[in-house]
Design a protein around this motif. Structure first.
Motif, PDB file in Angstrom:
ATOM      1  N   VAL A 199       7.966   3.250   1.026  1.00  0.00           N
ATOM      2  CA  VAL A 199       6.899   4.226   1.226  1.00  0.00           C
ATOM      3  C   VAL A 199       5.888   3.645   2.201  1.00  0.00           C
ATOM      4  N   ASP A 200       5.096   4.501   2.827  1.00  0.00           N
ATOM      5  CA  ASP A 200       4.050   4.047   3.734  1.00  0.00           C
ATOM      6  C   ASP A 200       3.018   3.237   2.963  1.00  0.00           C
ATOM      7  N   ASN A 225       5.081  -4.975   4.452  1.00  0.00           N
ATOM      8  CA  ASN A 225       3.877  -4.912   5.287  1.00  0.00           C
ATOM      9  C   ASN A 225       3.562  -6.251   5.958  1.00  0.00           C
ATOM     10  N   ASP A 241      -3.195  -3.002   6.719  1.00  0.00           N
ATOM     11  CA  ASP A 241      -1.773  -2.675   6.618  1.00  0.00           C
ATOM     12  C   ASP A 241      -0.988  -3.613   7.533  1.00  0.00           C
ATOM     13  N   ALA A 245       6.336  -0.076  -2.399  1.00  0.00           N
ATOM     14  CA  ALA A 245       5.650  -0.339  -1.141  1.00  0.00           C
ATOM     15  C   ALA A 245       6.109  -1.652  -0.525  1.00  0.00           C
ATOM     16  N   ALA A 280      -0.671   4.894   2.567  1.00  0.00           N
ATOM     17  CA  ALA A 280      -0.665   6.021   1.629  1.00  0.00           C
ATOM     18  C   ALA A 280      -0.447   5.532   0.202  1.00  0.00           C
ATOM     19  N   SER A 281       0.458   4.561   0.050  1.00  0.00           N
ATOM     20  CA  SER A 281       0.719   4.010  -1.279  1.00  0.00           C
ATOM     21  C   SER A 281      -0.516   3.307  -1.829  1.00  0.00           C
TER      22      SER A 281
END
Length: 211
Positions: A47-48, A170, A140, A42, A51-52
């Motif tokens: 990966v998003d 992020n 996020d 992440a 969602a992670s």
């Protein structure tokens, strides 16, 4: 809101703190290795994040709330954190934290470090144990950027008077929005896009950057 000369917004895990707190909590469930691998993916931006985070938090189901005391005992501020925050305050600045981690830990750690304002995720509970969910809106990349902009606006500060410090994918939107975006102890994608890269894992390195 008291007048401030500038605003510094930090990521928490692996930036203001040496640890990835979700991994410490996962250790309590015996799932530290799996969660650590997912966290690394992440932070690299593979990966998003939301969602992670949900999938990693699901691994924490059943951890007793009482385990937070053990987790807190393992949390370490990054070297130089207290000195940097002292310097921010001495120059009339505000020290803020916006974290993809958790209020359950940050609400204890941030006041000890004399952080002025902070925002993080909250873990869902059922009875006296975690239920494997995130409660409320996930912090996020978009939420991090929004927090920086809101905290600056509340203090009548133009964005050019803001500094953002982070290590993971992020954090990129927050670093881009700030007057100065600093990649600290950072993943390659963040190092490529930040205004400045600091390699030594010592937050005192940022003191000369303060207005």
């Amino acid at each position: 809101m008291p007048h401030a000369r500038f605003l510094v917004v930090f990521d928490a895990d692996s930036t203001l703190l040496r640890n990835e707190v979700i991994e410490l909590i996962a250790d309590e469930a015996g799932r530290g290795a799996e969660v650590a691998a997912a966290t690394e993916a992440a932070m690299r931006g593979e990966v998003d994040f939301a969602a992670s985070l949900r999938s990693r938090v699901a691994q924490l189901a059943g951890v007793p709330v009482a385990a937070f005391a053990r987790v807190l005992a393992r949390v370490e501020p990054t070297p130089g954190a207290a000195d940097l925050i002292d310097a921010i305050h001495a120059r009339g600045g505000v020290a803020a934290v916006v974290s993809g981690g958790f209020h359950e830990i940050l609400d204890e750690v941030a006041p000890r470090l004399e952080v002025d304002v902070w925002r993080a995720n909250r873990l869902g509970t059922t009875g006296d144990a975690l239920d494997g969910t995130v409660s409320g809106e996930i912090v996020d990349a978009a939420a991090k950027e929004h927090s920086l902009r809101r905290w600056a606006e509340e203090r009548d500060l133009p964005l050019r008077r803001t500094i953002a410090v982070g290590d993971g994918a992020n954090d990129l939107r927050m670093l881009s929005a700030a007057g100065l975006g600093v990649a600290f102890n950072a993943k390659p994608a963040v190092r490529r896009q930040a205004d400045l890269v600091i390699d030594p894992v010592d937050l005192r390195e940022l003191i000369p950057l303060l207005p």
